[in-house]
Design an enzyme around this catalytic site. Structure first.
Site, short mmCIF file in Angstrom:
data_model
loop_
_atom_site.label_atom_id
_atom_site.label_comp_id
_atom_site.label_asym_id
_atom_site.label_seq_id
_atom_site.Cartn_x
_atom_site.Cartn_y
_atom_site.Cartn_z
N ASP A 11 0.87 -1.18 0.00
CA ASP A 11 0.00 0.00 0.00
C ASP A 11 0.90 1.23 0.00
O ASP A 11 1.65 1.47 0.95
CB ASP A 11 -0.90 0.00 1.24
CG ASP A 11 -2.08 0.95 1.09
OD1 ASP A 11 -2.09 1.73 0.13
OD2 ASP A 11 -2.97 0.91 1.96
N ASP A 105 -2.64 2.25 -6.20
CA ASP A 105 -1.57 2.27 -5.21
C ASP A 105 -1.58 1.08 -4.26
O ASP A 105 -0.93 1.12 -3.21
CB ASP A 105 -1.66 3.56 -4.39
CG ASP A 105 -2.96 3.68 -3.62
OD1 ASP A 105 -3.95 3.06 -4.04
OD2 ASP A 105 -2.99 4.41 -2.61
N GLU A 106 -2.28 0.01 -4.62
CA GLU A 106 -2.44 -1.09 -3.68
C GLU A 106 -2.56 -2.41 -4.45
O GLU A 106 -3.24 -2.48 -5.46
CB GLU A 106 -3.70 -0.86 -2.84
CG GLU A 106 -3.95 -1.85 -1.75
CD GLU A 106 -5.23 -1.54 -0.98
OE1 GLU A 106 -5.52 -2.29 -0.03
OE2 GLU A 106 -5.93 -0.56 -1.32
#
Length: 459
Positions: A11, A105-106
């Site tokens: 993350d 983003d993860e």
């Protein structure tokens, strides 16, 4: 569950805000808030410096401004965020063929499937190497969780924030989860959390103690069974490399309700073009065109039209969206418009669309490229300078917009590689020497990571 912590969850820390800080030397170590800046805007991401003041994602922007009046408020630059995300995802694919992105983003990574890790020690090495590679490639920080299941890997990455790594050893899961609040578990939102609290259940241990039958009685069969299994740290979900997209859509919320029917039509055409751009970037096409309209009274209408075959032709999508708009009354004003495509496929049937003859070779215009305005629309389509976006000046070079208004635009001239903040200049909004520009890379190729982040902390 496996017997080694070989599932990794990455993350990126305060992703949008961290990208902005990395690209703007003057903002490193300072409060940065990214989101819609109008009166109806919401926070997309806040830097850790802004979170100190209580600012968080999904908060109304007006509230954020009251809490942190001196923060930098910026309009998102999604093209840059997607580009950085692609760099990060490429590094994940070097670790394993099984990468499951959840957002820009993860993502989850199955290290065992890639032969990258087989026990706790090798997983730790892989996680630390990944964090170092991300920093070298992008200058950004990412938090990593390692565990024997997806649920625990995600919990571990939350504990690792910001800029850290947490590994949960197999066999320690129950002791770790027990004292945590029920909201820690996936699927337990505010409503379920309140329901459990009223039943006297506030921790994961208390969920396990309540028993499966009681949870089924409280929450229903499916949710009760799933929650009881998670409380016992049971999670057999695999990392899924490919997630089938069900739709592609774009939408805009307007600071002031749009009443002019001509402008509504222009906005719908612009959204249709943006939607097609996303379709083509993903290598997809679709059969069903969907129009979304939220009116002045917050009522939301959706209209759809299914074509005879899948398409990624901008003219076809525009025409379908325009036909759908004809069936919607916008007299009272429009506060949100959206265009989407569903029924996705990886091929097109352009020969089925004779109505687009003469336009098949047309290219999709840039995101903000619309038809030349009429004289009556000139005021509406005046050159816009969104805060935080890139510009270039013929004399001063590359910079970014600090703010604009009253016919003026203020620009700070600096680049990502600079060690110190750049100088500030103000121009007329119609200055012919000032023009929008593409974002610069956060890290120049061959240079490696910059180490001049203020305070050495994360974005």
């Amino acid at each position: 569950m496996r017997n080694a912590p070989t599932i990794l969850h990455l993350d990126m820390d305060a992703f949008y805000a961290s990208v902005e800080q990395a690209s703007k030397p003057s903002l490193r170590g300072k409060a940065v808030v990214v989101g819609g800046l109008g009166p109806r805007g919401v926070v997309a991401t806040a830097s850790y410096e802004a979170r100190v003041f209580g600012v968080h994602s999904a908060m109304p922007m007006a509230q954020a401004r009251r809490l942190a009046p001196n923060a930098a408020y910026l309009v998102p630059r999604f093209t840059l965020y997607r580009s950085v995300s692609e760099q990060v995802m490429a590094l994940l694919h070097e670790l394993s063929p099984l990468v499951e992105p959840l957002s820009l983003d993860e993502a989850f990574v199955d290290l065992e499937a890639g032969g990258t890790a087989w026990d706790a020690a090798s997983a730790q090495v892989a996680g630390e190497r990944l964090r170092a590679d991300i920093r070298a490639a992008t200058g950004l920080c990412g938090s990593v969780g390692l565990a024997a299941s997806k649920m625990l890997a995600k919990i571990a990455s939350e504990q690792a924030k910001p800029d850290g790594l947490v590994l949960i050893e197999p066999g320690t899961e129950r002791a770790l989860l027990g004292p945590m609040p029920v909201r820690t578990l996936p699927g337990v939102g505010p409503a379920t959390g309140d329901h459990l609290r009223r039943a006297g259940i506030t921790t994961v241990d208390e969920i396990a103690e309540a028993g499966e039958d009681e949870l089924v009685r409280l929450l229903g069969k499916a949710h009760g069974h799933a929650l009881y299994a998670m409380a016992l740290a049971h999670d057999e979900r695999p990392v899924v490399a490919e997630r089938e997209a069900k739709s592609v859509s774009v939408e805009d919320t307007y600071d002031v309700d749009i009443h002019d029917r001509v402008r509504v039509g222009t906005e719908v055409r612009r959204l249709a073009d943006r939607c097609v751009r996303r379709l083509r970037e993903a290598g997809l096409s679709g059969r069903t065109i969907v129009l979304k309209v939220r009116r002045y009274d917050f009522s939301t209408l959706t209209r759809s039209e299914t074509l005879r075959g899948p398409t990624d032709d901008p003219a076809v999508v525009r025409e379908a969206a325009a036909r759908l708009l004809d069936s919607v009354d916008t007299t009272g004003g429009v506060r949100l418009l959206g265009v989407g495509v569903t029924g996705l496929a990886d091929y097109t049937q352009e020969d089925l669309f004779a109505q687009a003859a003469g336009e098949a070779a047309e290219t999709v215009p840039a995101e903000d490229d619309v038809a030349a305005p009429t004289a009556a629309q000139e005021a509406v389509t005046e050159r816009r300078w969104p805060a935080g976006h890139d510009v270039r000046h013929a004399e001063y070079g590359h910079g970014w917009v600090q703010g604009s208004g009253l016919g003026r635009v203020t620009v700070r001239f600096e680049t990502p590689g600079a060690v110190t903040a750049g100088r500030v200049r103000t121009f007329r909004v119609d200055d012919p020497e000032l023009e929008p520009a593409d974002p610069l890379p956060l890290v120049e190729k061959g240079r490696g990571v910059r180490v001049d982040r203020a305070g050495g902390g994360p974005g």
